[in-house]
Scaffold this motif. Structure first.
Motif: not given
Lengths: 291, 281
Positions: B150-151, B153-155
């Motif tokens: 998720q991290v 992907f967040g970027i």
């Protein structure tokens, strides 16, 4: 009350809450980054973050995912993409802020209850600010060799940190935290959830009793850690402000330093254990749903 | 009063948007930018930890010199560096000022100099690495360090959504201004206007939140259709995505050179130490 069941989110709904909180707080941080600051000597009057955005998110949705998303949004949007990524320093902010928001979210049972919202908002921002004060003081402590031997520095650090704590609580905590949250949450409650495809939060939603019990440990832990750190810091130096007593330090200096360091270590340990426990209590439910 | 007004008029949203786009999507074709992102991150971690272990000013100055040379190769925008320097100097200045008020003397300044040196080295290292790194590459490097999907992907999500979100907030903010009215009585140092703008900035978040909620749902549903959460849990997907990351000979040379340099600096530092005399108690 039979319809009030502990509602579980599906994997994609968790992702939704996470991304929503990340994008909104990211944008909020870009805005606060460009607002001018007013600096009067060491007193800095600036909006360091729009606390109402993540607060609204943790009050309306699943606290864990909203609280994890918000600081990540700050790191990605305001720091990484704008070219001032602080590396490991960002991790520190992530933990402080994420923990504050998570606790705030768990404190609120019913988003229509203004008393709970106010309490949650103030405690959330308060935890973040206290943790960051602890870390700042600790950094100076560690970064300057034999701090006791340098007259004046430690007192000045305490004064500057105290000033910044007060202004931050006032501006970020109340003006841009408490007041807008009290306005926004009731307005959004019941309106934003259908857009994302789930039911509005009810007293049984998103909170397991294990989480709530843990929160009751985290708040005093942070508060006591804060008090302990400041007290030990002052004790290491000098009981009387501005009067230098070398003999006192000579006798007790090192021991006091170690008491302080161990107090900080204990707080850190409690925090880590708390987080790990919470994660464990969350996981079994995830698996039963996710599979 | 006039200076505040001038400053406010210069900060237009358009200018900021351009500046943002430049930092986020600018040229990443620099020396540090070409390194393998994993090597660059490990390099940064070394320099984020090492300064805390030394109180010897010679060693710290040596590291500082290394950072300055690297930054000049990396063509980092001078604006970022000036801002950083200004911030560090003023912060140290305040601490010295207040400690003199509490009866300290200039030993305080010396002690703080060491402390500021440490902070400067760390900030310069992070600028050298992250200002010139492609966010996509950074997120892939994090993924290869097994950070949660998720991290990462967040970027990449933030990288693509940033312009849209800024545009949208700007539009909402402007429509609030069109329908609203700026207070005519400005008050002392324009405080009434400041309050008005702050209020508008907060109000604009109400529609913004609703719109973003809708958009997020669309995004996540589109992702799930493509099997996003499923792919996060599977090793083969990760391998396929990261297959383009390769450590090149230049990365290895750079790394060996850095380690050699660290050892030399520490050695020289031990030969010619500049250390603060510990104040006799």
């Amino acid at each position: 009350m039979s319809h009030l069941r502990s509602q579980q989110l599906s994997q994609s709904q968790k992702l939704m809450v996470f991304i929503l909180s990340m994008s909104l707080f990211g944008i909020a941080n870009i805005i606060t980054e460009i607002t001018p600051e007013f600096v009067l000597g060491p007193v800095e009057l600036s909006v360091s973050y729009f606390a109402f955005v993540p607060l609204t998110m943790v009050f309306l949705f699943s606290p864990l995912h909203a609280a994890l998303g918000a600081p990540l949004g700050e790191i990605i949007f305001a720091d990484l993409l704008m070219g001032d990524f602080g590396g490991l320093g960002e991790l520190e902010g992530f933990i402080e802020f994420g923990m504050g928001m998570y606790v705030a979210g768990l404190l609120v049972k019913d988003p229509t209850n203004k008393k709970q919202l106010a309490l949650g908002a103030l405690i959330g921002v308060g935890i973040d600010q206290m943790l960051s004060t602890i870390v700042d003081v600790g950094k100076v402590w560690f970064g300057i060799e034999e701090l006791e031997a340098v007259p004046g520095v430690a007192e000045s650090i305490l004064v500057l940190e105290g000033i910044s704590f007060t202004t931050e609580m006032l501006i970020s905590g109340v003006l841009f935290g408490l007041i807008p949250t009290l306005w926004l949450v009731p307005k959004l409650y019941g309106k934003i959830e259908p857009l994302m495809g789930f039911e509005p939060r009810n007293p049984a939603t998103f909170r397991s009793s294990a989480e709530v019990i843990n929160v009751k440990f985290i708040i005093p832990a942070v508060f006591l850690g804060f008090v302990a750190m400041i007290a030990e810091f002052m004790a290491t130096l000098d009981v009387n402000f501005a009067v230098w007593e070398p003999e006192f330090i000579d006798q007790f200096g090192m021991q006091f330093l170690w008491v302080g360091v161990s107090a900080a270590a204990i707080v850190l340990l409690v925090a880590i254990i708390g987080i790990v426990k919470l994660k464990n209590s969350q996981n079994p439910q995830d698996k039963s749903k996710g599979a | 009063m006039k200076s505040i007004k001038d400053l406010l008029s210069k900060i237009t949203v358009e200018n900021i948007k351009i500046e943002l786009m430049r930092t986020a999507y600018g040229n990443k074709d620099t020396f540090m930018g070409k390194l393998d992102p994993r090597v660059a991150i490990v390099w940064y971690l070394i320099f984020a930890i090492i300064p805390w272990l030394f109180w010897n000013n010679t060693i710290l100055l040596g590291f500082l010199l290394y950072m300055v040379v690297l930054l000049s190769i990396s063509r980092v925008s001078p604006l970022i560096i000036i801002l950083l320097a200004f911030g560090l100097v003023t912060e140290a200045g305040y601490i010295i000022f207040v400690s003199v008020m509490f009866g300290g003397d200039l030993t305080a300044a010396m002690a703080l100099l060491t402390f500021t040196l440490k902070l400067t080295i760390i900030s310069l290292a992070s600028i050298a690495v992250f200002a010139s790194m492609d966010p996509e590459k950074f997120s892939d490097a994090l993924m290869s360090f097994r950070l949660p999907g998720q991290v990462c992907f967040g970027i990449s999500y933030g990288y693509r959504m940033l312009p849209i979100l800024i545009e949208e907030y700007n539009n909402i903010f402007n429509s609030f201004r069109l329908r609203g009215k700026v207070p005519e009585d400005r008050g002392v140092i324009h405080w009434k206007r400041v309050v008005y703008y702050c209020k508008t900035a907060v109000f604009a978040f109400y529609p913004m939140m609703l719109n973003t909620a809708k958009r997020t749902r669309t995004t996540v549903e589109a992702l799930e259709v493509k099997g996003f959460t499923y792919s996060l849990k599977h090793e083969e997907v990760r391998k396929l995505k990261l297959s383009y990351l390769r450590v090149q000979p230049r990365d290895i040379y750079f790394f060996i050179f850095t380690i050699f340099l660290i050892i030399t600096v520490i050695y020289i530092g031990h030969l010619y130490p500049i250390e603060r005399e510990i104040h006799p108690l």
